[in-house]
Write an enzyme that holds these catalytic residues in place. Sequence first.
Site, PDB file in Angstrom:
ATOM      1  N   CYS A  21      49.985 126.353 177.597  1.00 31.04           N
ATOM      2  CA  CYS A  21      49.096 126.186 178.544  1.00 31.04           C
ATOM      3  C   CYS A  21      47.613 126.114 177.737  1.00 31.04           C
ATOM      4  CB  CYS A  21      49.073 127.019 179.607  1.00 31.04           C
ATOM      5  SG  CYS A  21      50.487 126.870 180.618  1.00 31.04           S
ATOM      6  N   GLU A  22      47.360 125.188 176.996  1.00 29.23           N
ATOM      7  CA  GLU A  22      46.067 125.153 176.307  1.00 29.23           C
ATOM      8  C   GLU A  22      45.893 123.737 175.954  1.00 29.23           C
ATOM      9  OE1 GLU A  22      44.010 127.429 174.266  1.00 29.23           O
ATOM     10  OE2 GLU A  22      45.211 129.530 174.343  1.00 29.23           O
ATOM     11  N   ARG A  57      50.877 127.653 148.985  1.00 26.87           N
ATOM     12  CA  ARG A  57      51.155 126.384 149.648  1.00 26.87           C
ATOM     13  C   ARG A  57      51.861 125.440 148.762  1.00 26.87           C
ATOM     14  NH1 ARG A  57      47.606 124.023 153.639  1.00 26.87           N
ATOM     15  NH2 ARG A  57      46.122 125.517 152.851  1.00 26.87           N
ATOM     16  N   TYR A  73      42.856 124.149 162.048  1.00 20.60           N
ATOM     17  CA  TYR A  73      42.197 123.469 160.942  1.00 20.60           C
ATOM     18  C   TYR A  73      41.968 122.092 161.264  1.00 20.60           C
ATOM     19  CZ  TYR A  73      44.338 127.628 159.017  1.00 20.60           C
ATOM     20  OH  TYR A  73      44.667 128.846 158.644  1.00 20.60           O
TER      21      TYR A  73
HETATM   22  N1  LLP Z   1      45.573 134.263 146.749  1.00 21.26           N
HETATM   23  C1  LLP Z   1      44.821 134.690 147.748  1.00 21.26           C
HETATM   24  C2  LLP Z   1      43.991 135.826 147.456  1.00 21.26           C
HETATM   25  C3  LLP Z   1      44.834 134.085 148.866  1.00 21.26           C
HETATM   26  O1  LLP Z   1      43.851 134.541 149.759  1.00 21.26           O
HETATM   27  C4  LLP Z   1      45.518 132.884 149.276  1.00 21.26           C
HETATM   28  C5  LLP Z   1      45.528 132.292 150.419  1.00 21.26           C
HETATM   29  C6  LLP Z   1      46.291 132.579 148.299  1.00 21.26           C
HETATM   30  C7  LLP Z   1      46.420 133.199 146.990  1.00 21.26           C
HETATM   31  C8  LLP Z   1      47.298 131.472 148.473  1.00 21.26           C
HETATM   32  O2  LLP Z   1      46.646 130.168 148.337  1.00 21.26           O
HETATM   33  P1  LLP Z   1      47.408 128.754 148.655  1.00 21.26           P
HETATM   34  O3  LLP Z   1      47.999 128.535 147.189  1.00 21.26           O
HETATM   35  O4  LLP Z   1      48.388 128.764 149.608  1.00 21.26           O
HETATM   36  O5  LLP Z   1      46.445 127.674 148.915  1.00 21.26           O
HETATM   37  N2  LLP Z   1      46.349 129.266 156.534  1.00 21.26           N
HETATM   38  C9  LLP Z   1      45.666 128.478 155.918  1.00 21.26           C
HETATM   39  C10 LLP Z   1      45.734 128.609 154.511  1.00 21.26           C
HETATM   40  C11 LLP Z   1      44.963 129.972 154.438  1.00 21.26           C
HETATM   41  C12 LLP Z   1      44.757 130.524 152.914  1.00 21.26           C
HETATM   42  C13 LLP Z   1      44.652 132.104 152.717  1.00 21.26           C
HETATM   43  N3  LLP Z   1      44.737 132.652 151.440  1.00 21.26           N
HETATM   44  C14 LLP Z   1      46.321 127.074 156.011  1.00 21.26           C
HETATM   45  O6  LLP Z   1      47.297 126.726 156.917  1.00 21.26           O
HETATM   46  O7  LLP Z   1      45.897 126.018 155.550  1.00 21.26           O
END
Ligand code: LLP
Length: 428
Positions: A351-352, A286, A326
């Site tokens: 449609c939700e 992210r 979320y």
């Molecule tokens: N490493 C592992 C093992 C992970 O599972 C994840 C994210 C990352 C790195 C990267 O994390 P970040 O730096 O992006 O926080 N869809 C959700 C976020 C799910 C994150 C899953 N794992 C959202 O939109 O907030």
Amino acid sequence: MSEDFTALPGFSRRDGELFCEDLNLRKLADQFGTPLYVYSREALKTALESWLRGISGTKHRVFYAMKANSNLALLKFFRDAGIGFDIVSPGELKRALMVGAKGEDIVYSGVGKSREDIRTALRAGIGCFNVESIPELDRINEVALQEKLLAPISVRVNPDVDAKTHPYISTGLKNNKFGVAYDQTVALYRHAASLPGVQISGIDMHIGSQITELEPFVHAADKIFDIVEQLAQHGITLDHLDFGGGLGVRYTDETPPSAETLVKAVSQKASERGFADLPIYFEPGRSLVARAGVLLTTVEYLKPTQAKNFMIVDAAMNDMVRPTLYQAQMPLVNCTEREQSQQWDVVGPVCETGDFLARSIELAAQPGDVLAMTGAGAYGMSMASNYNSRGRAAEVLVSGSRAWLIRRRETIEELTALENTVPNEAFM
Ligand code: LLP
């Protein structure tokens, strides 16, 4: 809840119009249609530079967690900048290899690796498997022996630390499915040391996502160093520590530490604990891409009702699921400046009832206006679906006054291309 648009690197307001670098967003919407994801190369660079400043002068490494946004053009940008990739599937592995990454620059995370997944990664010379359970470790050993290869592994430890984030994206608590229970880790390493097909390489953790405080990271690091010390007592030495991803970003009013600050805090802790020389891997997703992207959507209708005002736009939960999944609050800004805002629920055509981009926000807009959702570069397009048989959005990358279509809009023909009908006679 609106973050100041002009505070986003790569984006600005000029004479009342919104710009991505030197291009007018409304004009990009006219040119490419909406819903449209637009990314700023400058913003990607800004985000990356903070990480690179953090690791400069150290042996630490950055592996982009491509699940946040796996468009090949973005991956190519990160590859050319010299960072590696964190992957969770053979599909992601393929993407990394397509942009020229070497196996050794890739780490493989995830709780459910199949035999075939493991084989494919081994053949690609994967840098490290982040192992999440005993049966997975045994399976990796078995496949490696079949392949006559040695599998480098890290054990993902669940440090049981509260990342203080949304429960769906918290991963480092003992009731989450991720990682190996803290107090079983040493035993698992000793078992790994006895397996001929694996080579112990590191130790891994990832405690959650959109974490906006330093404290959970530093606390978890401390707990990991306790394990590293115990392993040393058993004669098990490691060549790296993988710290995972999880650094949060500012969507509205969050104040996360910078990547540079995070890296320095963790390095500091490592030095205090006597591990100054141990390379640390980071897997940011992210924080590298979220603020580099906007989702453009056109207002179709205004539908004031007795209970609520609905603004119906052409982007939906299939394009951006974060608000509904979320309860994420993501600012929406009108590309055209207008007076007299009102309170609206901004909803899509799906449609939700759960199909919304924002609820109860102040906005001034008319049908035909283009809205920009900010912070949309991460977990937007990569989580998009074809629900309601909607083709996924197009994506554009901007640099200066140039725009590249880096993914075209899906057509209805493409949506149905993989399906077959069965003639009625076949059932007789
Ligand atoms: N490493 C592992 C093992 C992970 O599972 C994840 C994210 C990352 C790195 C990267 O994390 P970040 O730096 O992006 O926080 N869809 C959700 C976020 C799910 C994150 C899953 N794992 C959202 O939109 O907030």
